[in-house]
Design a protein around this motif. Structure first.
Motif, short mmCIF file in Angstrom:
data_model
loop_
_atom_site.label_atom_id
_atom_site.label_comp_id
_atom_site.label_asym_id
_atom_site.label_seq_id
_atom_site.Cartn_x
_atom_site.Cartn_y
_atom_site.Cartn_z
N THR A 20 35.70 46.96 36.93
CA THR A 20 36.96 47.27 37.61
C THR A 20 37.91 47.93 36.61
O THR A 20 37.84 47.66 35.41
N ILE B 193 42.17 45.60 43.00
CA ILE B 193 41.70 44.21 42.83
C ILE B 193 42.65 43.17 43.43
O ILE B 193 42.26 42.02 43.60
N ASN C 242 37.92 44.00 47.35
CA ASN C 242 36.94 43.34 46.47
C ASN C 242 35.64 43.07 47.21
O ASN C 242 34.55 43.25 46.67
N SER D 5 38.58 39.25 42.31
CA SER D 5 37.40 40.06 41.99
C SER D 5 36.28 39.18 41.44
O SER D 5 35.12 39.38 41.76
#
Ligand SMILES: NC(=O)c1ccc[n+]([C@@H]2O[C@H](COP(=O)([O-])OP(=O)(O)OC[C@H]3O[C@@H](n4cnc5c(N)ncnc54)[C@H](O)[C@@H]3O)[C@@H](O)[C@H]2O)c1
Length: 249
Positions: free
Chosen positions: A3, A55, A61, A113
């Protein structure tokens, strides 16, 4: 899967994992930049894909994991929860929106996440979840109270998740860099000074090794912690701080 993979530390780690043979998912809130970084690494789009994800949004997510599993037809085995937001300045000047946004991304976003990633990570025999934390996850810095609070929270979630998911084959660790030259650092410094270059040089001089860590140091730590060589390491926060946390210099 990374991410915040379209920028600074995340993009360099993505490239390093790719060089090592990994199939990579670059995830970022900045969809266009994520796509650009992915295509630069792998023009054919066979080994690197980009999936947009903020996120702090639960649905994003969940979609990220679904898309990756569908494209590569396998569960995730390495997840780098790296996306984060900076905030510098006195708490007295911070608005409630600025405080909430930092906590929303760095704390709630990291938990969300990790939550969706873990549902995939537990399916394999051994996997690795790594959080990008910060030197400010273990020490504090004046005019960084909001950010420091959010990064201390990441150390706590990392340790709790390491204890909870070890038996299911998931190792959970964190990497904590000191100031590393990325757009993020420059924005942070711009929040507290008008002379960013001078602040960079002062930061460098304040470190026992006399230089800042670089994104390559971070990428090597990601590679190590996610590899079989680190099979006995979990619940650990690896500092890449050129000695800053060792004591007063
Ligand atoms: N650069 C440093 O000095 C330093 C030091 C310690 C820790 N960190 C941490 O490293 C991580 C990466 O920082 P960087 O220096 O590479 O920053 P960067 O700004 O260069 O890159 C961060 C990336 O995260 C993305 N992002 C921001 N908010 C997001 C969100 N809500 N959802 C998904 N993606 C989002 C941005 O679009 C960007 O591509 C952060 O967690 C930061 O706190 C950075």
């Amino acid at each position: 899967m990374i991410t915040g993979g379209a920028g600074g530390l995340g993009a360099v780690a993505a490239k390093r994992l790719y060089e090592e043979g990994a199939r990579v998912v670059i995830s970022d809130v900045n969809e266009e930049r994520g796509e650009e970084v992915a295509r630069r690494m792998d023009p054919d789009g066979k080994r690197v894909i980009a999936v947009a994800c903020d996120i702090s949004r639960p649905a994003d997510n969940e979609n990220l994991i679904r898309e990756a599993e569908r494209f590569f037809e396998q569960e995730i085995d390495i997840f780098l929860a790296n996306a984060g937001a900076g905030f510098s300045g006195s708490l007295l000047d911070a608005s409630v929106e600025q405080i909430r946004r930092t906590i929303d991304i760095n704390v709630t976003g990291s938990l969300l996440s990790a939550q969706s990633a873990l549902r995939s990570l537990v399916k394999g025999p051994s996997s690795s979840l790594i959080f990008t934390c910060s030197l400010q996850g273990v020490t504090a810095r004046s005019q960084r109270s909001v950010y420091t609070a959010s990064k201390h929270a990441i150390v706590g979630m990392m340790k709790a998740l390491a204890l909870e998911f070890g038996a299911q084959g998931v190792r959970v660790n964190a990497i904590s860099p000191a100031a590393t030259d990325t757009p993020f650092l420059r924005n942070q410094l711009a929040g507290v000074t008008t002379n960013v270059e001078e602040a960079m040089s002062a930061t460098e001089k304040s470190l026992p090794l006399g230089h800042l860590p670089d994104a390559g140091d971070f990428a090597e730590a990601v590679l190590y912690l996610s590899s079989a060589q680190a099979k006995s390491i979990t619940g650990h926060n690896l500092l890449i701080d050129c000695g800053a946390s060792a004591g007063k210099f």
